[in-house]
Design a protein around this motif. Structure first.
Motif, PDB file in Angstrom:
ATOM      1  N   ALA A 237       0.835  -1.205   0.000  1.00 42.57           N
ATOM      2  CA  ALA A 237       0.000   0.000   0.000  1.00 42.57           C
ATOM      3  C   ALA A 237       0.868   1.252   0.000  1.00 42.57           C
ATOM      4  CB  ALA A 237      -0.928  -0.002   1.211  1.00 42.57           C
ATOM      5  N   ASN A 238       1.983   1.193   0.739  1.00 43.81           N
ATOM      6  CA  ASN A 238       2.910   2.320   0.796  1.00 43.81           C
ATOM      7  C   ASN A 238       3.504   2.618  -0.573  1.00 43.81           C
ATOM      8  OD1 ASN A 238       5.829   3.416   1.140  1.00 43.81           O
ATOM      9  ND2 ASN A 238       4.884   3.844   3.116  1.00 43.81           N
ATOM     10  N   ARG A 239       3.921   1.570  -1.300  1.00 44.50           N
ATOM     11  CA  ARG A 239       4.528   1.761  -2.631  1.00 44.50           C
ATOM     12  C   ARG A 239       3.521   2.327  -3.624  1.00 44.50           C
ATOM     13  NH1 ARG A 239       7.091  -3.131  -1.214  1.00 44.50           N
ATOM     14  NH2 ARG A 239       5.501  -4.342  -2.328  1.00 44.50           N
ATOM     15  N   VAL A 240       2.304   1.769  -3.619  1.00 47.66           N
ATOM     16  CA  VAL A 240       1.262   2.263  -4.536  1.00 47.66           C
ATOM     17  C   VAL A 240       0.928   3.717  -4.221  1.00 47.66           C
ATOM     18  CG1 VAL A 240      -1.125   1.982  -5.301  1.00 47.66           C
ATOM     19  CG2 VAL A 240       0.304  -0.041  -4.913  1.00 47.66           C
ATOM     20  N   ALA A 241       0.831   4.028  -2.925  1.00 46.35           N
ATOM     21  CA  ALA A 241       0.530   5.403  -2.500  1.00 46.35           C
ATOM     22  C   ALA A 241       1.603   6.369  -2.982  1.00 46.35           C
ATOM     23  CB  ALA A 241       0.397   5.466  -0.978  1.00 46.35           C
TER      24      ALA A 241
END
Length: 277
Positions: A35-39
């Motif tokens: 989720a952090n990378r996509v964000a």
């Protein structure tokens, strides 16, 4: 047709920004690295779109679009996104991007629902000068630096409380150590204060040249110097009195709220900064 396409792109930017903040929130709660990378990539796209809109406005107006509160809010949000992306890449401080862009999204929302202020834009066009452009740009950049310092300080307080309560876990490890958070927050205050001081000096010079009845006791003028004084006290505590820890952190947080009061309240009360209220 072109205006309609720009409007649709702007709406897409808001949606992507909201999605990015939501994913960062999921990562904050669940330690979800995917989720952090996509964000992060969504936020990068938001930055590209915002930069495009900024360039379009510069071409349309023939100047840096920062002279009204409507334009200033947008530029402020762009500065926050830019700083958070750079810092995240260089320093790898977890949760900094989330908290910074939580504020950034709030600023973008204010920009979206604020009136366009056509009358103020007309007045701003009449008052345009290179000195004024530099003054406002530097003031907004200083606010961006001080905002990042505030976010780092909030992370410091969270980490401090977790350690105090002996709540060991992944979040404790990811936030980073207290000394690094405090040091980087201090560096951003140094840069923010220096930039704000230069911005105020340039603003005074411009006012004496352009404004017939310059008033030192104007709400925005006194408010800006109050912000500078409060942050100077922070630097005095840190450098001269060697104050560290939670006491210094709380002062930095309080100073940021003084900054917000000056930006939003004193600007509306000002007679001198009529183009920016």
């Amino acid at each position: 047709m072109l205006d309609m396409s720009v409007t649709r792109l702007y709406e897409l930017t808001i949606i992507l920004y909201a999605s990015s903040v939501l994913l960062y929130f999921i990562d904050f709660l669940q330690h979800n690295r995917k989720a952090n990378r996509v964000a992060f990539w969504l936020l990068s796209i938001v930055w590209l779109l915002q930069s495009t809109f900024l360039v379009i406005q510069m071409i349309k107006t023939g100047r840096l679009p920062i002279l009204t509160v409507f334009e200033g809010l947008y530029f402020y949000a762009w500065v926050l996104i830019s700083l958070s992306l750079v810092i995240n890449r260089l320093l790898k401080v977890d949760f900094l991007v989330f908290f910074t862009n939580l504020l950034g999204f709030f600023i973008m929302a204010l920009h979206t629902f604020a009136p366009a202020q056509h009358e103020s834009a007309v007045v701003a066009q009449q008052l345009v000068s290179e000195l004024l452009i530099i003054h406002i740009t530097m003031a907004l950049l200083s606010y961006g630096a001080l905002t990042v310092s505030f976010v780092l300080t909030v992370l410091y307080v969270i980490q401090y409380n977790l350690l105090k309560q002996k709540k060991w876990g992944k979040r404790l490890l990811r936030i980073n150590d207290l000394s690094k958070l405090e040091h980087v927050a201090y560096l951003f205050v140094v840069h923010g204060v220096a930039t704000l001081l230069l911005a105020l000096l340039l603003g005074i010079i411009w006012a004496y040249v352009k404004v017939p009845h310059f008033q030192w006791y104007d709400a925005k003028v006194t408010g800006s110097f109050t912000v500078l004084a409060v942050y100077c006290v922070y630097l005095y505590l840190r450098v001269s009195l060697n104050v560290h820890g939670k006491k210094l952190a709380l002062w930095n947080i309080a100073a940021f709220f003084v900054l917000l009061i000056n930006f939003f309240l004193f600007g509306s009360l000002s007679r001198f900064h009529f183009w920016y209220s």
